[in-house]
Write a protein that holds these residues in place. Sequence first.
Motif, short mmCIF file in Angstrom:
data_model
loop_
_atom_site.label_atom_id
_atom_site.label_comp_id
_atom_site.label_asym_id
_atom_site.label_seq_id
_atom_site.Cartn_x
_atom_site.Cartn_y
_atom_site.Cartn_z
N MET A 97 0.83 -1.17 0.00
CA MET A 97 0.00 0.00 0.00
C MET A 97 0.88 1.25 0.00
O MET A 97 1.94 1.28 0.61
CB MET A 97 -0.92 -0.01 1.21
N ILE A 98 0.42 2.27 -0.65
CA ILE A 98 1.17 3.52 -0.80
C ILE A 98 0.79 4.46 0.34
O ILE A 98 -0.38 4.63 0.67
CB ILE A 98 0.84 4.17 -2.16
N ASP A 99 1.81 5.08 0.94
CA ASP A 99 1.58 6.01 2.04
C ASP A 99 1.24 7.39 1.48
O ASP A 99 2.06 8.01 0.82
CB ASP A 99 2.83 6.08 2.92
N LEU A 100 0.00 7.85 1.71
CA LEU A 100 -0.46 9.14 1.20
C LEU A 100 -0.83 10.06 2.35
O LEU A 100 -1.41 9.62 3.34
CB LEU A 100 -1.70 8.96 0.32
N ASP A 101 -0.51 11.33 2.21
CA ASP A 101 -0.95 12.30 3.20
C ASP A 101 -2.19 13.03 2.66
O ASP A 101 -2.66 12.76 1.55
CB ASP A 101 0.17 13.27 3.60
N ASP A 102 -2.71 13.98 3.44
CA ASP A 102 -3.93 14.69 3.05
C ASP A 102 -3.74 15.48 1.75
O ASP A 102 -4.65 15.58 0.94
CB ASP A 102 -4.39 15.63 4.17
N THR A 103 -2.56 16.04 1.56
CA THR A 103 -2.29 16.82 0.33
C THR A 103 -2.29 15.89 -0.88
O THR A 103 -2.84 16.24 -1.93
CB THR A 103 -0.95 17.57 0.45
N GLN A 152 -5.38 24.81 -6.15
CA GLN A 152 -6.53 24.17 -5.49
C GLN A 152 -6.18 23.60 -4.13
O GLN A 152 -7.02 23.58 -3.23
CB GLN A 152 -7.11 23.05 -6.37
N VAL A 153 -4.94 23.10 -3.99
CA VAL A 153 -4.58 22.44 -2.73
C VAL A 153 -3.60 23.24 -1.87
O VAL A 153 -3.19 22.79 -0.81
CB VAL A 153 -4.00 21.02 -2.99
N GLY A 154 -3.25 24.46 -2.32
CA GLY A 154 -2.39 25.32 -1.52
C GLY A 154 -0.91 25.02 -1.62
O GLY A 154 -0.17 25.20 -0.64
N LEU A 155 -0.45 24.57 -2.79
CA LEU A 155 0.98 24.30 -3.00
C LEU A 155 1.49 25.14 -4.16
O LEU A 155 0.73 25.54 -5.03
CB LEU A 155 1.20 22.83 -3.36
N SER A 156 2.80 25.33 -4.19
CA SER A 156 3.41 25.99 -5.35
C SER A 156 3.42 25.02 -6.53
O SER A 156 3.29 23.80 -6.34
CB SER A 156 4.84 26.42 -5.01
N GLN A 157 3.62 25.57 -7.72
CA GLN A 157 3.66 24.72 -8.91
C GLN A 157 4.80 23.70 -8.83
O GLN A 157 4.59 22.52 -9.09
CB GLN A 157 3.76 25.60 -10.17
N PRO A 158 6.03 24.09 -8.43
CA PRO A 158 7.10 23.08 -8.35
C PRO A 158 6.83 21.99 -7.31
O PRO A 158 7.11 20.81 -7.55
CB PRO A 158 8.34 23.90 -7.97
N ALA A 159 6.28 22.37 -6.16
CA ALA A 159 5.97 21.38 -5.12
C ALA A 159 4.89 20.42 -5.61
O ALA A 159 4.95 19.20 -5.36
CB ALA A 159 5.52 22.07 -3.84
N THR A 160 3.91 20.95 -6.32
CA THR A 160 2.84 20.11 -6.88
C THR A 160 3.43 19.16 -7.91
O THR A 160 3.11 17.96 -7.91
CB THR A 160 1.74 20.97 -7.52
N TRP A 161 4.29 19.66 -8.78
CA TRP A 161 4.89 18.83 -9.81
C TRP A 161 5.70 17.69 -9.19
O TRP A 161 5.62 16.55 -9.64
CB TRP A 161 5.78 19.70 -10.71
N ARG A 162 6.46 17.98 -8.12
CA ARG A 162 7.25 16.93 -7.45
C ARG A 162 6.34 15.87 -6.85
O ARG A 162 6.61 14.67 -6.95
CB ARG A 162 8.14 17.55 -6.36
N ARG A 163 5.24 16.30 -6.25
CA ARG A 163 4.31 15.33 -5.67
C ARG A 163 3.67 14.47 -6.76
O ARG A 163 3.52 13.26 -6.61
CB ARG A 163 3.23 16.03 -4.86
N LEU A 164 3.28 15.10 -7.87
CA LEU A 164 2.68 14.34 -8.97
C LEU A 164 3.67 13.32 -9.53
O LEU A 164 3.31 12.17 -9.82
CB LEU A 164 2.19 15.27 -10.08
N ARG A 165 4.92 13.74 -9.69
CA ARG A 165 5.95 12.82 -10.19
C ARG A 165 6.11 11.64 -9.24
O ARG A 165 6.18 10.49 -9.67
CB ARG A 165 7.27 13.55 -10.37
N ARG A 166 6.11 11.91 -7.93
CA ARG A 166 6.23 10.81 -6.94
C ARG A 166 5.02 9.89 -7.01
O ARG A 166 5.16 8.67 -6.97
CB ARG A 166 6.38 11.38 -5.53
N LEU A 167 3.81 10.47 -7.15
CA LEU A 167 2.60 9.65 -7.23
C LEU A 167 2.63 8.75 -8.47
O LEU A 167 2.15 7.61 -8.43
CB LEU A 167 1.35 10.53 -7.21
#
Length: 151
Positions: A1-7, A29-44
Amino acid sequence: MIDLDDTDRALLRALAQDATLGAGALGRQVGLSQPATWRRLRRLHQVGAIRRRRLVLDAGALGFGVTVFLGVTLAAKGRTSLADFERAVSAIPEVQTVQHVLGLYDYRLRVIARDIPDFERVLRRRIMTLPGVGAVDANVLLSEERRPGPL
């Protein structure tokens, strides 16, 4: 199972609603900067939480007015016959989903057609001629109240 946080969950919910959103719009929409969002999407993507993005078309609007669920029982159930059937049925464009199931049938198929005569053609010429097909049971979709949505 993948560990996910609320963000992460918020990002996945937003993408499930509109997969065309870019990292900037998602971040807003979720209160993150574009680079932080991109890093999270890449990890997901890397951990497999996001497999791919997909376009959902309206079959009825495109002229496919009939959906039929088929229960297929194979005549022989060896490993080779399962693989042969799966390979052959996956090549039929009218077959939208192929589900190997436990129960009354071996497979459950979702088939779309323009109308009943078109479905009959697909059934007789394509599905019934597949390797290993023993018996087929059909259920015509009358209406669909809820389509699968986000997890």
